[in-house]
Design an enzyme around this catalytic site. Structure first.
Site, PDB file in Angstrom:
ATOM      1  CE  LYS A  76      -1.857   2.641   3.168  1.00 58.39           C
ATOM      2  NZ  LYS A  76      -1.783   3.947   2.497  1.00 58.39           N
ATOM      3  N   GLY A  85       7.165   4.428   8.373  1.00 52.86           N
ATOM      4  CA  GLY A  85       6.298   5.573   8.633  1.00 52.86           C
ATOM      5  C   GLY A  85       6.531   6.113  10.032  1.00 52.86           C
ATOM      6  CB  SER A  86       4.491   8.295  12.121  1.00 56.19           C
ATOM      7  OG  SER A  86       3.298   7.535  12.157  1.00 56.19           O
ATOM      8  CB  THR A  87       7.523   6.589  16.288  1.00 59.24           C
ATOM      9  OG1 THR A  87       8.834   6.628  15.699  1.00 59.24           O
ATOM     10  CG2 THR A  87       7.606   5.826  17.602  1.00 59.24           C
ATOM     11  CB  VAL A 108       1.349   4.540  12.166  1.00 56.65           C
ATOM     12  CG1 VAL A 108       0.760   3.373  11.392  1.00 56.65           C
ATOM     13  CG2 VAL A 108       0.420   5.743  12.055  1.00 56.65           C
ATOM     14  N   GLY A 109       3.677   2.963  13.844  1.00 59.84           N
ATOM     15  CA  GLY A 109       4.511   1.773  14.054  1.00 59.84           C
ATOM     16  C   GLY A 109       4.148   1.067  15.358  1.00 59.84           C
ATOM     17  CD  GLU A 141      13.100   3.594   8.012  1.00 60.77           C
ATOM     18  OE1 GLU A 141      13.134   4.401   8.975  1.00 60.77           O
ATOM     19  OE2 GLU A 141      12.972   3.938   6.852  1.00 60.77           O
ATOM     20  CB  CYS A 156      12.906   8.439   8.440  1.00 61.29           C
ATOM     21  SG  CYS A 156      13.758   7.475   7.197  1.00 61.29           S
ATOM     22  CD  GLU A 190      10.297  11.919  12.212  1.00 64.90           C
ATOM     23  OE1 GLU A 190       9.283  11.329  12.591  1.00 64.90           O
ATOM     24  OE2 GLU A 190      11.103  11.423  11.403  1.00 64.90           O
TER      25      GLU A 190
HETATM   26  P1  NDP Z   1       2.055   7.492   8.828  1.00 63.70           P
HETATM   27  O1  NDP Z   1       2.897   6.658   9.685  1.00 63.70           O
HETATM   28  O2  NDP Z   1       0.701   7.839   9.282  1.00 63.70           O
HETATM   29  O3  NDP Z   1       1.899   6.792   7.392  1.00 63.70           O
HETATM   30  C1  NDP Z   1       2.759   5.834   6.826  1.00 63.70           C
HETATM   31  C2  NDP Z   1       1.947   4.804   6.043  1.00 63.70           C
HETATM   32  O4  NDP Z   1       1.098   4.073   6.926  1.00 63.70           O
HETATM   33  C3  NDP Z   1       1.009   5.419   5.016  1.00 63.70           C
HETATM   34  O5  NDP Z   1       0.908   4.545   3.915  1.00 63.70           O
HETATM   35  C4  NDP Z   1      -0.284   5.493   5.771  1.00 63.70           C
HETATM   36  O6  NDP Z   1      -1.384   5.588   4.949  1.00 63.70           O
HETATM   37  C5  NDP Z   1      -0.252   4.196   6.546  1.00 63.70           C
HETATM   38  N1  NDP Z   1      -1.069   4.178   7.762  1.00 63.70           N
HETATM   39  C6  NDP Z   1      -1.557   5.220   8.480  1.00 63.70           C
HETATM   40  N2  NDP Z   1      -2.218   4.778   9.562  1.00 63.70           N
HETATM   41  C7  NDP Z   1      -2.142   3.422   9.538  1.00 63.70           C
HETATM   42  C8  NDP Z   1      -2.602   2.384  10.394  1.00 63.70           C
HETATM   43  N3  NDP Z   1      -3.252   2.652  11.517  1.00 63.70           N
HETATM   44  N4  NDP Z   1      -2.331   1.102  10.066  1.00 63.70           N
HETATM   45  C9  NDP Z   1      -1.631   0.816   8.971  1.00 63.70           C
HETATM   46  N5  NDP Z   1      -1.171   1.757   8.113  1.00 63.70           N
HETATM   47  C10 NDP Z   1      -1.409   3.045   8.393  1.00 63.70           C
HETATM   48  O7  NDP Z   1       2.819   8.790   8.467  1.00 63.70           O
HETATM   49  P2  NDP Z   1       2.159  10.115   7.889  1.00 63.70           P
HETATM   50  O8  NDP Z   1       2.153  10.008   6.450  1.00 63.70           O
HETATM   51  O9  NDP Z   1       0.848  10.425   8.501  1.00 63.70           O
HETATM   52  O10 NDP Z   1       3.175  11.176   8.438  1.00 63.70           O
HETATM   53  C11 NDP Z   1       3.099  11.648   9.776  1.00 63.70           C
HETATM   54  C12 NDP Z   1       4.462  11.850  10.348  1.00 63.70           C
HETATM   55  O11 NDP Z   1       5.150  10.605  10.393  1.00 63.70           O
HETATM   56  C13 NDP Z   1       5.386  12.704   9.521  1.00 63.70           C
HETATM   57  O12 NDP Z   1       5.181  14.035   9.667  1.00 63.70           O
HETATM   58  C14 NDP Z   1       6.709  12.234  10.037  1.00 63.70           C
HETATM   59  O13 NDP Z   1       7.009  12.836  11.248  1.00 63.70           O
HETATM   60  C15 NDP Z   1       6.505  10.773  10.224  1.00 63.70           C
HETATM   61  N6  NDP Z   1       6.948   9.973   9.087  1.00 63.70           N
HETATM   62  C16 NDP Z   1       8.094   9.271   9.168  1.00 63.70           C
HETATM   63  C17 NDP Z   1       8.545   8.563   8.086  1.00 63.70           C
HETATM   64  C18 NDP Z   1       9.781   7.778   8.107  1.00 63.70           C
HETATM   65  O14 NDP Z   1      10.307   7.448   7.051  1.00 63.70           O
HETATM   66  N7  NDP Z   1      10.297   7.411   9.246  1.00 63.70           N
HETATM   67  C19 NDP Z   1       7.833   8.554   6.816  1.00 63.70           C
HETATM   68  C20 NDP Z   1       6.591   9.277   6.844  1.00 63.70           C
HETATM   69  C21 NDP Z   1       6.193   9.940   7.944  1.00 63.70           C
HETATM   70  P3  NDP Z   1      -1.848   7.064   4.470  1.00 63.70           P
HETATM   71  O15 NDP Z   1      -0.677   7.719   3.884  1.00 63.70           O
HETATM   72  O16 NDP Z   1      -2.854   6.808   3.467  1.00 63.70           O
HETATM   73  O17 NDP Z   1      -2.354   7.725   5.696  1.00 63.70           O
END
Ligand code: NDP
Length: 788
Positions: A191, A243-245, A247-248, A265, A299, A396
């Protein structure tokens, strides 16, 4: 004066736009409306959302919001494709990966332009960094596919992998996930992020044209709910998330107890340390790359500048001068440094954070210079006058905002660098290689760049410590994240343990006072904080002794002692080996007494168990100075030293069976690798371990390296799981308690291993090697450039 002469006078940049025509033509060829790519075909678009160009707000396409049914269909397709795909020879799979790599290279400009239009990043970056690295990943993993059976002989793929990626490096994150998964023989459902799905859809078309078997790669677009549907789907065997910590952590909690593989990650707040002897101009250029690459939406962005006080004023002045020459504007312009942020909501988020930081005393500097009136643009910002508690230092930001602080000594630099919940990356600038290489191991981060920054390569693992997640992408570690031991599927349920009495029936008629074993904390025997004891029974139910009933306070004390003993991790591996050999020797010396104790508790002859325990200590003493890292040769003038480091403080909750070996088989690999340990021995038969105190004391084990807390395994495991001072936790017990441990571990995202109610026969020699060694360690990659 003619135009050329005028330009020579002013040396102004002219516009150098990259054409969007081909990307637009590709979007038009799909009617600017996309369904999912499932089972090798495009589904009809369902309910859609718009994907906009953040540089100008124009809609690029409509994307389908993935439903639970869509995810079900994709899982079914991936499941059906798994058997034939994993049955292909590595060579055959490698050829597909190679074909994909070639096709990406062939269409690299189309990919780069589409990525820039969708994400807002400068074309210079998508063209010169993102897409070449994507191709490199597929080439590199084509080779892994072919050599897999030789390099990972006992491993099999997980099966169906669910992969969820963010918007900051849309195609690159896809490549980091799909290439190793496919090389290992998995099939995938990926996704992309809601804001940036387009290059993943173009990639789907590349897979189609490369003739990739149907169902091997499935792309399901959507938002957070679609991601949730993937995470919670029973038919998925492994989740890989970037993605974000926040959601992780939610994903760690949602997968707890399911047995799904998981790699995370997550975010970072990486330090960028400049010592007074650094080549300042180079360090400034590095810093531009560290924090303003991709508008800071990285990140591992070097978002915390730590500069030595003696050069602070000069360094900040030079930085401000350099900031004045950074050009913010149309990302498709080839002479732009800073493009658009991904979406208006991200711009708002950053502005809000900055307001909070300023209210707390931060001073913000932004250079003069034009910024487009329309679109998601922010100027690069430098924040000073901050303490570590300021929001802008702690959080962050994920935007073009650098916070600066100073330090006086190398020790202070390390303390400031590590003063964060994250541990993704760090950069060190110094012309003194001794200093740089002294600091690198002291920083708690998965990647350290020396005199450079943001170097990535498919052959070099990338991933975090602490709340930046676990698992690696790239290199050998990244490959192993998509493989599991072939024997795992043969594990049977562990036999039910005899129930341990919470306390003696009548506390007063339990054994003689002398038979009450104490805890062992910080090298001293100590009474339980609760002042309660629990009886130890023989197989006939007779009390044969007592141990302390450990509680939260005992665990806290033990963790504190283990943290204070962490110099064990930097003790020479040779010395650790010697101590483990000595422990084995002293245990062997008293083998009859330990065998009798096992018999007393279990009714079984303990001779073999003691012999195996001695042998296991020998085995891991032997590993202490052999299980180490590698030096990688990425395609630039640098080496990357992959250093194997301990997790830190490990909680180890031993299984109920095999009172001695059950603990020794788990603590030996942890200790060999330099971890300190808080051990909870078998709740039913703890006396084999409480007898060990004298053996430990006579074997030169430094105080605090092994700490022992007796009591109820599940209660103590919960306390260990919730304790932020514990970096890793192994738990052998029921499926239910294993799920609890995994869920409770999310506070600091500690790495866990749980037996999930299965019987791991720790006497088996398969546990004598890298199975536990790899779980007791994490790899840090230190990039070291060369060339005068
Ligand atoms: P998220 O962690 O929300 O999103 C990352 C991915 O997870 C996207 O594909 C998102 O979908 C999906 N997602 C969101 N919620 C869920 C869930 N509950 N279960 C499974 N998958 C989910 O990051 P954001 O895009 O909202 O960014 C928010 C903040 O996160 C940023 O400002 C930054 O601080 C941090 N971030 C860190 C990253 C890294 O590489 N370490 C990368 C991106 C963000 P969708 O995009 O459709 O919401």
């Amino acid at each position: 004066m003619n135009k050329i002469a005028q330009v020579f006078q002013s040396l102004d940049y002219g516009p150098a736009p990259e054409g969007p025509d081909q990307a637009n033509a590709w979007l038009d060829s799909h009617g600017r409306k996309f369904g999912h790519f499932i089972d090798g075909t495009w589904t009809k678009p369902g309910k859609t959302f718009a994907s906009d160009n953040p540089a100008n707000g124009e809609k690029l396409a409509d994307i389908t919001e993935g439903t639970t049914e869509d995810v079900n269909t994709a899982v079914k397709a991936a499941r059906a494709a798994f058997k034939p795909w994993s049955a292909l020879s590595g060579y055959e799979r490698g050829k597909y990966l190679y074909a994909i790599a070639r096709a990406i290279q062939k269409h690299s400009r189309l990919f780069a332009v589409l990525e820039t239009m969708d994400n807002g990043k400068p074309i210079r970056e998508s063209r010169d960094v993102d897409i070449p690295l994507v191709a490199r990943h597929f080439y590199h993993h084509a080779g892994w596919a072919q050599h897999l059976s030789r390099e990972f002989p006992d491993a099999v793929p997980y099966g169906v992998c669910g992969q969820i990626i963010p918007w900051n490096f849309p195609l690159l994150m896809l490549a980091w996930k799909i290439a190793p998964a496919l090389a290992a023989g998995n099939t995938v459902i990926l996704k992309p992020a809601e804001f940036t799905s387009l290059t993943a859809l173009l990639f789907a078309e590349i897979c189609e044209r490369a003739g990739l078997p149907k169902g091997v790669v499935n792309i399901v677009t959507g938002q957070g709910e679609t991601g949730q549907a993937i995470v919670s789907h029973d038919g998925i065997d492994k989740i890989a998330f970037t993605g974000s910590t926040e959601v992780g952590k939610a994903i760690r909690a949602a997968t707890a107890g399911t047995g799904k593989g998981l790699s995370l990650e997550l975010g970072g707040k990486s330090p960028y340390i400049v010592f007074e002897d650094a080549d300042i101009d180079s360090a400034i250029e590095g810093l531009v790359d560290a924090i303003w690459f991709n508008q800071g939406q990285v990140c591992c962005a070097g978002s915390r500048l730590l500069v030595q006080e003696s050069i602070e004023t000069r360094f900040i002045a030079k930085l401000k001068t350099r900031m004045a020459s950074l050009r913010v504007g149309d990302p498709l312009d080839k002479s732009i440094d800073i493009g658009a942020l991904v979406a208006p909501v991200q711009v708002e988020r950053i502005r809000d954070l900055m307001k909070r930081g300023v209210a707390e005393g931060a001073v913000v500097y932004e250079a003069d210079g034009p910024v487009p009136a329309k679109g998601c643009f922010l100027k690069p910002a430098l924040v000073t006058n901050v303490s570590p508690a300021n929001t802008l230092v702690a959080e962050e930001i994920f935007g073009p905002v650098l916070v600066a602080m100073s330090f006086r000594t190398p020790e202070e630099a390390v303390a400031l660098a590590n003063n964060t919940k994250y541990g993704l990356a760090a950069t060190i600038w110094s012309e003194n290689i001794n200093l740089a290489l002294d600091i690198a191991p002291k920083i708690k981060a998965g990647v350290v760049w020396i005199n450079g920054t943001n170097n990535f390569d498919a052959a070099v693992g990338f991933g975090g410590y602490k709340e930046s997640g676990f698992g690696r992408e790239g290199g050998r570690e990244g490959m192993s994240a998509y493989l599991k031991p072939a024997w795992e599927k043969e594990l049977k349920a562990a036999p039910a343990a005899k129930p341990a009495p919470a306390k003696a029936e009548n506390p007063l008629d339990s054994g003689h006072l002398d038979q009450t074993a104490k805890m062992y904390i910080g090298g001293k025997q100590s009474r339980p904080d609760s002042a309660y004891n629990r009886a130890v029974l023989d197989p006939k139910g007779q009390t044969i002794g007592e141990v302390g009933e450990g509680n939260r306070k005992d665990i806290r004390n033990a963790v504190e002692a283990a943290r204070a003993a962490l110099s064990w991790s930097t003790t020479a591996a040779h010395t650790r080996a010697q101590i483990l050999y000595f422990l084995a020797e002293n245990l062997d010396y008293r083998r009859d007494e330990f065998a009798a104790r096992i018999k007393g508790q279990t009714g079984e002859d303990g001779t073999n168990e003691v012999a195996l325990s001695v042998e296991r200590l020998f085995a891991f003493a032997g590993w202490a100075d052999k299980y180490d890292g590698a030096v990688h040769n990425p395609p630039l003038r640098a080496v990357a030293a992959a250093m194997v480091e301990p997790l830190g403080v490990m909680g180890i909750v031993a299984p109920p069976s095999r009172p001695l070996l059950g603990s020794i088989a788990l603590i030996a690999p942890a200790l060999a690798m330099g971890n300190t340990v808080v051990l909870v021995p078998s709740a039913q038969s703890p006396l084999s371990i409480t007898d060990l105190y004298q053996v430990i004391e006579t074997s030169d084990v430094p105080n605090g390296v092994i700490n022992i807390v007796t009591g109820d395994s599940v209660t103590l495991a919960k306390t260990l799981a919730e304790h932020d001072g514990v970096d890793g936790l192994w738990f052998a017990g029921s499926a239910e308690a294993s799920a609890m441990v995994e869920k409770a571990s999310i506070t600091n995202l500690k790495q866990t291993w749980t037996s999930r109610g299965l019987y791991y026969d720790l006497a088996d020699r398969r546990f004598e090697g890298d199975y536990f060694l790899s779980k007791a360690t994490q790899v840090k990659n230190v990039w070291i450039p060369y060339g005068a």
